[in-house]
Design a protein around this motif. Structure first.
Motif, mmCIF file in Angstrom:
data_model
loop_
_atom_site.group_PDB
_atom_site.id
_atom_site.type_symbol
_atom_site.label_atom_id
_atom_site.label_comp_id
_atom_site.label_asym_id
_atom_site.label_seq_id
_atom_site.Cartn_x
_atom_site.Cartn_y
_atom_site.Cartn_z
ATOM 1 N N GLY A 83 3.428 -33.556 -20.426
ATOM 2 C CA GLY A 83 3.238 -32.846 -21.375
ATOM 3 C C GLY A 83 1.769 -31.958 -21.297
ATOM 4 N N ARG A 84 1.299 -31.856 -20.516
ATOM 5 C CA ARG A 84 -0.067 -31.271 -19.916
ATOM 6 C C ARG A 84 0.295 -29.494 -20.185
ATOM 7 N NH1 ARG A 84 -3.382 -35.328 -16.426
ATOM 8 N NH2 ARG A 84 -3.525 -37.236 -17.976
ATOM 9 N N ILE A 85 1.123 -29.412 -19.414
ATOM 10 C CA ILE A 85 1.335 -27.827 -19.071
ATOM 11 C C ILE A 85 2.468 -27.339 -19.598
ATOM 12 C CG2 ILE A 85 1.776 -26.162 -17.050
ATOM 13 C CD1 ILE A 85 -0.256 -27.944 -15.214
ATOM 14 N N LEU A 86 2.389 -26.056 -20.327
ATOM 15 C CA LEU A 86 3.346 -25.393 -20.831
ATOM 16 C C LEU A 86 3.935 -24.065 -20.133
ATOM 17 C CD1 LEU A 86 5.759 -24.658 -23.145
ATOM 18 C CD2 LEU A 86 3.848 -23.480 -24.332
ATOM 19 N N ALA A 87 5.107 -23.711 -19.613
ATOM 20 C CA ALA A 87 5.448 -22.582 -19.029
ATOM 21 C C ALA A 87 6.409 -21.717 -20.026
ATOM 22 C CB ALA A 87 6.134 -22.821 -17.578
ATOM 23 N N ALA A 88 6.015 -20.458 -19.891
ATOM 24 C CA ALA A 88 6.810 -19.628 -20.761
ATOM 25 C C ALA A 88 6.984 -18.164 -20.053
ATOM 26 C CB ALA A 88 5.800 -19.194 -22.258
ATOM 27 N N GLY A 89 8.318 -17.739 -20.445
ATOM 28 C CA GLY A 89 8.674 -16.384 -19.841
ATOM 29 C C GLY A 89 9.586 -15.851 -20.932
ATOM 30 N N GLY A 90 9.782 -14.464 -20.383
ATOM 31 C CA GLY A 90 10.908 -13.694 -21.111
ATOM 32 C C GLY A 90 11.198 -12.328 -20.264
ATOM 33 N N LYS A 91 11.421 -11.267 -20.864
ATOM 34 C CA LYS A 91 11.841 -10.115 -20.352
ATOM 35 C C LYS A 91 10.852 -9.316 -19.366
ATOM 36 C CE LYS A 91 15.462 -8.898 -23.433
ATOM 37 N NZ LYS A 91 15.971 -8.044 -24.392
ATOM 38 N N SER A 92 10.214 -9.927 -18.527
ATOM 39 C CA SER A 92 9.060 -9.596 -17.642
ATOM 40 C C SER A 92 9.271 -10.566 -16.231
ATOM 41 C CB SER A 92 7.975 -9.766 -18.440
ATOM 42 O OG SER A 92 6.750 -9.555 -17.412
ATOM 43 N N ASN A 93 8.522 -10.045 -15.311
ATOM 44 C CA ASN A 93 8.631 -11.010 -14.157
ATOM 45 C C ASN A 93 7.392 -11.726 -14.014
ATOM 46 O OD1 ASN A 93 6.610 -8.909 -13.743
ATOM 47 N ND2 ASN A 93 7.105 -8.630 -11.584
ATOM 48 N N HIS A 94 6.549 -11.991 -15.244
ATOM 49 C CA HIS A 94 5.453 -12.507 -15.296
ATOM 50 C C HIS A 94 5.625 -13.989 -16.057
ATOM 51 C CE1 HIS A 94 2.263 -9.128 -15.014
ATOM 52 N NE2 HIS A 94 2.859 -9.209 -13.924
ATOM 53 N N LEU A 95 4.833 -15.010 -15.392
ATOM 54 C CA LEU A 95 5.119 -16.448 -16.121
ATOM 55 C C LEU A 95 3.682 -17.061 -16.436
ATOM 56 C CD1 LEU A 95 7.156 -18.612 -13.445
ATOM 57 C CD2 LEU A 95 7.592 -18.103 -15.711
ATOM 58 N N HIS A 96 3.853 -17.248 -17.871
ATOM 59 C CA HIS A 96 2.506 -17.728 -18.376
ATOM 60 C C HIS A 96 2.302 -19.311 -18.181
ATOM 61 C CE1 HIS A 96 1.405 -13.968 -20.996
ATOM 62 N NE2 HIS A 96 1.551 -13.742 -19.670
ATOM 63 N N PRO A 110 -3.642 -19.761 -29.154
ATOM 64 C CA PRO A 110 -4.061 -18.385 -29.206
ATOM 65 C C PRO A 110 -3.254 -17.336 -28.617
ATOM 66 C CG PRO A 110 -5.264 -19.544 -27.701
ATOM 67 C CD PRO A 110 -4.413 -20.467 -27.916
ATOM 68 N N ALA A 111 -3.214 -16.209 -29.238
ATOM 69 C CA ALA A 111 -2.439 -15.176 -28.592
ATOM 70 C C ALA A 111 -2.797 -14.642 -27.183
ATOM 71 C CB ALA A 111 -2.579 -13.837 -29.367
ATOM 72 N N PRO A 112 -1.873 -14.411 -26.182
ATOM 73 C CA PRO A 112 -2.165 -14.172 -24.910
ATOM 74 C C PRO A 112 -3.015 -12.726 -24.815
ATOM 75 C CG PRO A 112 0.159 -13.892 -25.110
ATOM 76 C CD PRO A 112 -0.397 -14.307 -26.550
ATOM 77 N N PRO A 113 -3.568 -12.480 -23.832
ATOM 78 C CA PRO A 113 -4.268 -11.149 -23.784
ATOM 79 C C PRO A 113 -3.096 -10.184 -23.644
ATOM 80 C CG PRO A 113 -4.322 -12.266 -21.616
ATOM 81 C CD PRO A 113 -3.661 -13.096 -22.454
ATOM 82 N N GLU A 114 -3.680 -8.773 -24.366
ATOM 83 C CA GLU A 114 -2.612 -7.664 -24.390
ATOM 84 C C GLU A 114 -2.093 -7.117 -23.186
ATOM 85 O OE1 GLU A 114 -4.481 -4.954 -27.076
ATOM 86 O OE2 GLU A 114 -4.685 -6.102 -28.724
ATOM 87 N N SER A 115 -2.991 -7.251 -22.193
ATOM 88 C CA SER A 115 -2.825 -6.716 -20.864
ATOM 89 C C SER A 115 -1.743 -7.463 -20.299
ATOM 90 C CB SER A 115 -3.877 -6.852 -19.935
ATOM 91 O OG SER A 115 -4.440 -8.073 -19.815
ATOM 92 N N SER A 116 -1.474 -8.793 -20.556
ATOM 93 C CA SER A 116 -0.162 -9.336 -19.621
ATOM 94 C C SER A 116 0.709 -10.026 -20.984
ATOM 95 C CB SER A 116 -0.910 -10.416 -19.074
ATOM 96 O OG SER A 116 -1.502 -11.318 -19.623
ATOM 97 N N PHE A 150 -4.259 -20.506 -18.672
ATOM 98 C CA PHE A 150 -4.892 -20.687 -17.588
ATOM 99 C C PHE A 150 -4.554 -20.098 -16.088
ATOM 100 C CE2 PHE A 150 -2.098 -24.245 -16.836
ATOM 101 C CZ PHE A 150 -1.879 -24.244 -15.648
ATOM 102 N N ARG A 151 -3.242 -19.748 -16.255
ATOM 103 C CA ARG A 151 -2.816 -19.035 -15.262
ATOM 104 C C ARG A 151 -1.376 -17.896 -15.625
ATOM 105 N NH1 ARG A 151 -2.140 -23.000 -10.328
ATOM 106 N NH2 ARG A 151 -4.385 -22.780 -10.714
ATOM 107 N N ILE A 152 -1.464 -16.985 -14.685
ATOM 108 C CA ILE A 152 -0.283 -15.945 -14.917
ATOM 109 C C ILE A 152 0.206 -15.724 -13.518
ATOM 110 C CG2 ILE A 152 0.664 -13.609 -15.246
ATOM 111 C CD1 ILE A 152 -1.930 -13.597 -17.643
ATOM 112 N N ILE A 153 1.442 -16.192 -13.395
ATOM 113 C CA ILE A 153 2.272 -16.139 -12.001
ATOM 114 C C ILE A 153 2.946 -14.752 -12.077
ATOM 115 C CG2 ILE A 153 3.818 -17.069 -10.538
ATOM 116 C CD1 ILE A 153 2.786 -19.850 -11.601
#
Length: 1000
Positions: free
Chosen positions: A158-171, A139-145, A181-184
């Motif tokens: 293969g259970r956890i996927l980490a994604a990042g981009g032009k931000s200091n947040h990790l999904h 699903p799409a991540p929440p708009e706030s983050s 389940f977590r935003i770092i």
């Protein structure tokens, strides 16, 4: 950091910039290179040659992902992703997307057949590798983050996927739950993330907890995703990192710096928390504080180049033994006393003396050592449940030549699965039970209880991490190995060899793959006679005794081969090493402190075995049951499909047979039709020939009839000519006779004249002479009239005969013509019926012709009717006129008879001669047609003239004139009737010559 000696070899000069690299193919010496010309090449590091050259991309390839098996690879560019088969180096599938969306990355999930595709619009899809069907979408991540994903990383499980981009947040996404389940949040100086990669760990079973994050400032930070703590970082602002990669076993980090240099980092040097083994799961609580050993009691001597094993002082060992004897003496005596009068201590002394039990008494000793209860009733109840569904197809996975051995193995495994549900899902259970099944194949109860006892005592804690290997047990073995042979363990670590490779294959097969029968029996004599930790120590001893060949191995395949095949190793040496390890291993890492002592099976009923994660087993049982139900449903559906397919095939075969039969029938019908058409053509030809023959015969008949008619006419003409000649002769004779008579009469008359002259002279009476001349003249006229009457009557008689014959001939001819017309009408009707079927398409065109012909035929029939009516009217008139004339003739005859009677006295002699001549024609009736009926009229014989009185001679001329007039009128009427019949015959023949016209 640790200094390393690094060297490189030149494989190929590509003359193109490299955009992506990929290793870990099925053939370890091969690797993939993506070049700037959009192509992918495969090189071999050994031969240094090009293996394959793959093309298909239209833009630069920036990512290559290799499947865990090394068979498939996915190459990704900005516009497409392509799946390649590395066995054939051919493209299997191609992922095309809209140009406005774009691909961010496509890669395989580790240790699975799932492909993850990430697009520039933050959509993430999971695909099945084999069928390429979409499994799910995140699903799409929440708009706030919400951030625009650029880089991704996945844990080894293969259970956890980490994604990042032009931000200091990790999904962090949980792929099993398919949710975020977590935003770092990274430190504030991190504005963008350039690279993500999880740090592998030998002790986390693939659930990596440390994530490396390379930010825009060139610093790679390693954080714990559970505690969200920064562990360490590499790189600096002055010496930034451009790209980085971590080795598969997690020991080194290779980084390309921004200044072009290559730095290799040692993870162990960076932190000591990463590779530290976990604390033991089992702790022993001692209730005897007096027997505790101080830390100073254990002494370690460290020398350069060699690690000494810890040793205990003699006093301590004696003291400990005495302490145990005082506290547990009665218990040991009770424990050492076995059933059947055997003593365990004595057996151990015997075993140490001879190294093994006697072959003759081994099974008896084992049964005594294992204290088998021989629960026949309980075992029979388990056996009565039949073969477990998990082992129905055991022969497919383990093809055993002996059917009896396979059957005993299947029953034993089924009994174990019915005893505890976990054994139905244990993949190595057949390998573990097979040696005992082969040994006790004639006594299934003893076999089952030996295996059950082995599992309860020597397989303790094996199922706590089910379905994974027992990490805690393997950690015990690794700790013992690290204590006794650190060099060998380091060699294993250097070559990425874990305890799952050098320990677990020996345990799951209980050494049956690496030992012979005699060696295995000798080993288990010692295993069953000692503490359950003896088996784990055997694994360590086996590795230590084989350290020389193991240190020479460098490839993973060689290690796998070594621990799955028999080796040149003395089992007695291994057993001695085991006893040494049992005595010299420290208590804190000794397995006997973590494993319970031997516990025998209970009498009557077997104990409950639930030392496993029940929810996993229940889940797997439910899943297996669901899969089994699905499989049964699938088998039922497949059986239905096969039945339907069989029915369809049978129906198709029947249809094909029916179609073939129909085709044969059609061909036969066509052949019959062709034959029928040929026969019809032949029949038509025969009919045509028959019609032509009939026409020829008819023509011949007509010619014959014509010839016959002409011959008959000629005959009639000849007869008439003969009759005329006869009449002429008769006339000549009569004329001659008449002339003679006249001459005689003349002479008589002359004599009479002389007499009269004499009388005249005598009487001289002039009046008498005139009267006599008048009488003579009258007699001559009467004679001539009579002769003409006779000729006329004979002519009429012959005319009536000829008319009757002509009428009979015409009637016969008309009947024949009508019969021929009827036959021709039948033929014409058949012909016209066939013509109707052939000429239906021309009905509209022919209808007008038919109407015209029908009109003409009706006009002809009307005219024929009018002609026939006029003929019938004319005939009726003629017959009426004939009757009137006949009546007039009779009256004239009467008048003639009266006039003849008046001259009887003068013409008696001439009348008698005439009666003899006319007697034959007037004796027979003459047939005449009046209104279709035949009437007979007879002319009265001339002899009746004798009875008729004389009439005036003045009536004779009028009678002759009337007879001649009637004869002329009758001749004209017959001529008109003959002409009318000829016209009707011609019209009828014209109608018969148009057979193609059919008028209803």
């Amino acid at each position: 950091m640790v200094g390393l000696f690094i060297k490189f070899n030149l494989v190929q000069r590509t003359a193109q910039a490299c955009t992506a690299l990929a290793f870990n193919l099925r053939r370890k010496s091969e690797f993939l290179v993506a070049l700037a010309d959009y192509s992918i090449k495969c090189f071999d590091t050994v031969t240094k040659e090009l293996v394959s050259w793959m093309r298909g991309h239209e833009s630069s390839v920036f990512s290559i992902s290799v499947h865990a098996s090394g068979r498939y690879a996915i190459t990704t560019s900005s516009d497409t992703a392509q799946l390649w088969d590395l066995d054939t180096f051919q493209r299997k599938r191609k992922l095309n997307i809209l140009q406005s969306v774009g691909i961010q990355k496509v890669f395989f999930l580790p240790l699975s057949n799932t492909i993850l595709s990430c697009f520039k619009d933050n959509s993430i899809f999971a695909w099945e590798c084999d069928t390429l069907s979409c499994r799910y979408q995140l699903p799409a991540p929440p708009e706030s983050s919400s951030i625009l994903y650029k880089v991704f990383a996945v844990t080894r499980d293969g259970r956890i996927l980490a994604a990042g981009g032009k931000s200091n947040h990790l999904h962090l996404w949980c792929l099993e739950a398919k949710q975020l389940f977590r935003i770092i949040q990274m430190p504030a100086r991190v504005r963008a993330i350039r690279h993500l990669e999880f740090l592998p760990d030998s002790f986390d079973a693939g659930s990596n907890q440390v994530l490396g994050v390379l930010s825009q400032d060139g610093i790679m930070r390693f954080v714990n995703i559970q505690t969200c703590k920064l562990l360490f970082e590499i790189g600096s602002l002055d010496e930034g990192i451009s790209s980085s990669v971590i080795s598969p076993h997690g020991r080194y980090i290779a980084s390309i710096m921004e200044n072009g240099s290559l730095n290799i980092y040692s993870v162990q040097a960076l932190t000591q928390e990463i590779n530290k083994p976990p604390p033991p799961l089992v702790k022993v609580i001692e209730d005897l504080p007096k027997s505790k050993l101080n830390s100073g009691d254990l002494k370690m001597k460290v020398t350069s180049g060699r690690v000494q094993r810890p040793a205990r002082s003699r006093e301590n060992r004696i003291q400990t033994r005495i302490l145990k004897k005082d506290l547990t003496g009665s218990f040991e005596n009770k424990e050492n006393e076995l059933s059947d009068g055997l003593n365990k201590k004595r057996l151990q002394i015997l075993l140490k003396g001879y190294g093994e039990y006697p072959m003759k008494y081994r099974m008896f000793i084992w049964r005594s050592l294992l204290q088998l209860p021989e629960n026949h009733t309980a075992f029979n109840s388990l056996e009565d449940k039949g073969v477990h569904v998990a082992f129905l197809n055991l022969q497919k996975k383990y093809p055993i030549k002996s059917r009896k051995l396979l059957r005993v193995l299947q029953r034993t495994l089924s009994a174990l699965a019915h005893w505890s549900a976990i054994f139905s899902d244990t993949p190595y259970l057949p390998l573990l039970a097979f040696p005992f099944v082969k040994l006790f194949q004639n006594n299934q109860l003893i076999c089952f209880e030996v295996v059950a006892t082995l599992i309860i005592n020597w397989c303790q804690h094996w199922f706590e991490y089910f379905p994974n290997p027992p990490i805690n047990i393997l950690s015990m073995i690794e700790n013992v190995l690290a204590f006794h042979d650190k060099e060998l363990l380091q060699h294993f670590i250097d070559h990425d060899i874990t305890s799952q490779l050098y320990a677990w294959p020996l345990l799951e097969t209980i050494f049956s793959e690496v030992l012979t029968r005699e060696e295995w029996l000798k080993l288990f004599d010692n295993v069953f006679s000692n503490h359950p930790s003896f088996l784990l120590m055997t694994v360590v001893a086996y590795n230590i005794c084989s350290r020389a060949p193991l240190l020479n191995c460098s490839l993973k395949d060689d290690f796998e081969y070594f621990f799955h095949h028999r080796n040149n190793l003395d089992i007695s040496v291994v057993i001695k090493e085991v006893y040494r390890l049992m005595d010299t291993t420290p208590t804190d890492i000794h397995p006997d402190s973590m494993l319970h002592v031997f516990v025998a099976l209970t009498k009557g009923q077997y104990p409950v075995f639930n030392q496993y994660p029940k929810f996993i087993v229940d889940y797997q049982t439910q899943e297996r049951e669901r899969i089994r139900n699905d499989e049964l449903d699938y088998l039922r559906e497949r059986q239905m499909v096969e039945d339907m397919q069989a029915e369809v095939d049978q129906q198709r075969v029947e249809d094909e047979a029916w179609y073939q039969k129909q085709e044969l029938l059609r061909k036969a019908e066509e052949t019959r039709r062709e034959l029928l058409l040929q026969e019809e053509e032949k029949m038509v030809q025969q009919r045509q020939r028959l019609a032509s023959v009939k026409r020829e015969l008819k023509v011949k008949e007509m010619h014959l009839q014509d010839a016959t008619r002409r011959r008959f006419l000629k005959l009639q003409q000849d007869q008439r000519e003969m009759e005329l000649r006869r009449l002429d002769d008769e006339l000549e004779r009569k004329v001659h006779m008449r002339d003679r008579e006249i001459a005689t009469t003349a002479k008589d008359l002359e004599m009479r004249h002389l007499e009269l002259e004499s009388q005249k002279r005598l009487y001289e009476k002039q009046n008498l002479i005139r009267n006599q001349e008048a009488v003579a003249k009258e007699m001559r006229e009467d004679t001539d009239a009579y002769r003409r009457k006779v000729d006329l009557e004979e002519h009429m008689f012959h005319k009536l005969i000829e008319t009757g014959q002509t009428q009979n001939q015409k009637t016969h001819k008309l009947i024949e013509e009508n019969l021929a017309k009827a036959e021709q009408a039948c033929l014409n009707a058949d012909w016209r019926i066939q013509a109707l079927h052939k000429q239906r398409c021309d009905d509209l065109q022919r209808s007008e012709c038919y109407q015209e012909v029908a009109r003409l035929l009706r006009e002809n029939r009307r005219k024929e009717t009018e002609v026939l009516n006029s003929m019938m009217g004319e005939e009726a008139k003629k017959w009426q006129e004939a009757e009137e004339k006949d009546f007039h003739l009779k009256s004239e005859k009467k008048a003639s008879a009266l006039s003849d009677a008046s001259r009887k006295w003068f013409l008696q002699k001439e009348i008698n001669d005439a009666l003899e001549h006319a007697e034959h024609p007037y004796t027979k009736g003459v047939p005449r047609y009046q209104n279709g009926q035949v009437v007979s009229s007879c002319l009265s014989r001339t002899s009746q003239l004798n009875d008729i009185s004389e009439a005036d001679s003045s009536t004779c001329p009028s009678f002759s004139q009337r007879r001649i007039q009637w004869d002329t009128t009758e001749r004209d009427l017959m001529e008109r009737v003959r002409n009318l019949r000829q016209r009707l015959t011609v019209q009828t023949r014209n109608r018969c010559q148009t057979p193609h016209l059919l008028v209803t």
